[in-house]
Design an enzyme around this catalytic site. Structure first.
Site, short mmCIF file in Angstrom:
data_model
loop_
_atom_site.label_atom_id
_atom_site.label_comp_id
_atom_site.label_asym_id
_atom_site.label_seq_id
_atom_site.Cartn_x
_atom_site.Cartn_y
_atom_site.Cartn_z
N HIS A 1 0.78 -1.24 0.00
CA HIS A 1 0.00 0.00 0.00
C HIS A 1 0.81 1.29 0.00
O HIS A 1 0.26 2.35 -0.23
CB HIS A 1 -0.93 0.03 1.23
C1 UD1 Z 1 -1.92 5.75 5.70
C2 UD1 Z 1 -0.63 6.19 6.38
C3 UD1 Z 1 0.35 5.02 6.42
C4 UD1 Z 1 -0.28 3.78 7.03
C5 UD1 Z 1 -1.57 3.47 6.30
C6 UD1 Z 1 -2.27 2.26 6.85
C7 UD1 Z 1 -0.10 8.57 5.95
C8 UD1 Z 1 0.85 9.49 5.28
N1 UD1 Z 1 0.03 7.27 5.65
O1 UD1 Z 1 -1.59 5.42 4.35
O2 UD1 Z 1 1.47 5.39 7.20
O3 UD1 Z 1 0.62 2.70 6.91
O4 UD1 Z 1 -2.44 4.62 6.39
O5 UD1 Z 1 -3.25 1.80 5.95
O6 UD1 Z 1 -0.90 8.99 6.75
N2 UD1 Z 1 -8.59 5.13 0.61
C9 UD1 Z 1 -9.87 4.69 0.43
N3 UD1 Z 1 -10.60 4.39 1.54
C10 UD1 Z 1 -10.10 4.51 2.79
C11 UD1 Z 1 -8.81 4.98 2.96
C12 UD1 Z 1 -8.05 5.29 1.86
O7 UD1 Z 1 -10.35 4.55 -0.67
O8 UD1 Z 1 -10.82 4.19 3.76
C13 UD1 Z 1 -7.76 5.43 -0.60
C14 UD1 Z 1 -7.92 6.83 -1.11
O9 UD1 Z 1 -7.83 6.78 -2.50
C15 UD1 Z 1 -6.72 7.54 -0.57
C16 UD1 Z 1 -5.66 6.44 -0.57
O10 UD1 Z 1 -6.40 5.25 -0.28
O11 UD1 Z 1 -6.36 8.66 -1.31
C17 UD1 Z 1 -4.57 6.60 0.44
O12 UD1 Z 1 -5.15 6.71 1.74
P1 UD1 Z 1 -4.43 7.59 2.87
O13 UD1 Z 1 -5.16 7.51 4.13
O14 UD1 Z 1 -4.14 8.95 2.35
O15 UD1 Z 1 -3.03 6.87 3.03
P2 UD1 Z 1 -2.73 5.32 3.25
O16 UD1 Z 1 -2.08 4.80 2.02
O17 UD1 Z 1 -3.89 4.56 3.76
#
Ligand code: UD1
Length: 365
Positions: free
Chosen positions: A215
């Site tokens: 991820h």
């Molecule tokens: C975040 C943390 C990372 C952690 C991870 C656990 C930061 C910088 N990173 O990364 O350290 O290891 O969480 O999972 O804070 N999305 C969805 N649904 C959700 C959540 C996310 O569709 O419920 C998608 C969205 O397109 C979003 C992307 O995932 O833009 C990334 O999500 P985000 O929370 O920004 O970062 P993570 O990759 O989850």
């Protein structure tokens, strides 16, 4: 460590800020440890993770009270997400005026909450302080460094984390309590045993599959490299279970890449914690870019191939249970075929009960 005073010392409220999957896992033992405290824990969810499988399911499976406040911040750029957390947390803290604020890990939610709280002079307790991997290109490395320099109480999981803080001149309020997640893993292992989770529903046999997660921002930055990684995982000659993070899935689907890549690569929706811990208990190996899963694999005695070029868990590498391979398919194949693991697993992240060890010195028992 001196008891936490500051904020509104009359208040009996401790605000626990969560927002992303790893926070829920770390908040669980804290909430349990605070159950008999005269202080009251109020859970503030930033809403960084909002899909059912990424958030609500964790509260349900870990039997945690639903968040008291949900900011509904959602996704966005780093600046958008962090800024929305700062604004939302500041507004909430001004109303609540808590005794202290507890934050976990290194996400944008953790950084935003820390900035809002410290500037309002509410003491911040950072759980999982002192974690470093010396790669400033990782957003999490920037976050954790800034959080540790702002927070008042730095709760570390290992002697190395304490040493890393000292090397940055952070010596006040530092405590080595061990890792909070250990208790959550033990709880999930016990509950998963009672549940009717069946291995054959994943079409795998115990000890004959690899559990994988992908991820990170850098793992998904290049679609070409991501497809090469998936094809490497699908061509290992044994089943690979890959519960796919929404970020990774969106990246592939937007580029028109099919998720049907090989019979051996079983791509699933994100798993709840009980299922993940259950599958981990039966996996032959783990291949991941997750920080938490590297440690969970160590506790479970499952060798881990880390799809990164650095780790925040060097102790697991020293112990011979983890190896860094980056995203290179040849290195992944070689590591998966190696005889990684099998030796001693010293308790480098402390014994269970880390959260309980923190509550008393903070004066919240
Ligand atoms: C975040 C943390 C990372 C952690 C991870 C656990 C930061 C910088 N990173 O990364 O350290 O290891 O969480 O999972 O804070 N999305 C969805 N649904 C959700 C959540 C996310 O569709 O419920 C998608 C969205 O397109 C979003 C992307 O995932 O833009 C990334 O999500 P985000 O929370 O920004 O970062 P993570 O990759 O989850």
């Amino acid at each position: 460590m001196s008891p936490v005073a500051g904020g509104d010392t009359e208040s009996d409220i401790i605000v626990s800020v969560v927002g992303a999957r790893p926070h829920f896992i770390k908040a669980f033992p804290f909430i349990k440890a605070m159950a008999s405290s005269p202080a009251r824990v109020l859970t503030l969810h930033t809403g960084q993770h909002y899909d059912r499988n990424m958030s609500e399911l964790f509260f349900k499976e870990l039997d945690m009270p639903a968040p008291d406040i949900d900011l509904g911040v959602g996704s966005g750029t780093h600046a958008e997400q962090t800024a929305a957390v700062i604004v939302g947390v500041e507004r909430a803290l001004l109303k609540i005026r808590p005794r202290a604020v507890v934050v976990y890990g290194d996400t944008n939610s953790t950084l935003g909450a820390t900035l809002a709280a410290t500037k309002l002079d509410f003491p911040v307790v950072h759980i999982e302080a002192g974690v470093r991997c010396a790669n400033r290109e990782m957003p999490e490395e920037i976050n954790r460094t800034l959080i540790d320099h702002a927070a008042d109480h730095l709760i570390c999981r290992s002697a190395l984390a304490v040493a890393d803080l000292w090397s940055e001149g952070i010596t006040r309020g530092v405590m080595n309590a061990g890792d909070f997640m250990y208790d959550t893993v033990l709880f999930a292992q016990a509950v998963a045993k009672e549940k009717d989770i069946r291995l054959d529903s994943y079409d795998v046999e115990s000890g004959r599959f690899i559990l994988s997660t992908v991820h990170r921002e850098f793992s998904t930055a290049s679609v070409g490299a991501l497809v090469d990684l998936l094809d490497a995982l699908g061509g290992l000659g044994e089943p690979v279970i890959l519960p796919l993070h929404p970020r990774t899935k969106a990246r592939l689907l937007t580029a028109g890449i099919s998720l049907e890549r090989s019979d051996d690569l079983r791509i699933l929706e994100p798993l709840g914690y009980l299922e993940l811990v259950f599958l981990l208990g039966h996996a032959r190996m783990v291949a991941t870019d997750s920080g938490g899963l590297q440690e969970e694999a160590y506790w479970a005695g499952v060798p881990c191939v880390t799809l990164m070029s650095e780790t925040t868990w060097p102790e697991t590498i020293e112990a011979g249970w983890n190896v860094l391979v980056g995203l290179d398919p040849a290195a992944i194949r070689e590591a998966v075929a190696s005889d990684l693991g099998g030796g001693e697993r010293p308790e480098v992240y402390g014994a269970p009960g880390a959260a309980r060890r923190v509550v008393e010195p903070l004066g919240w028992e």
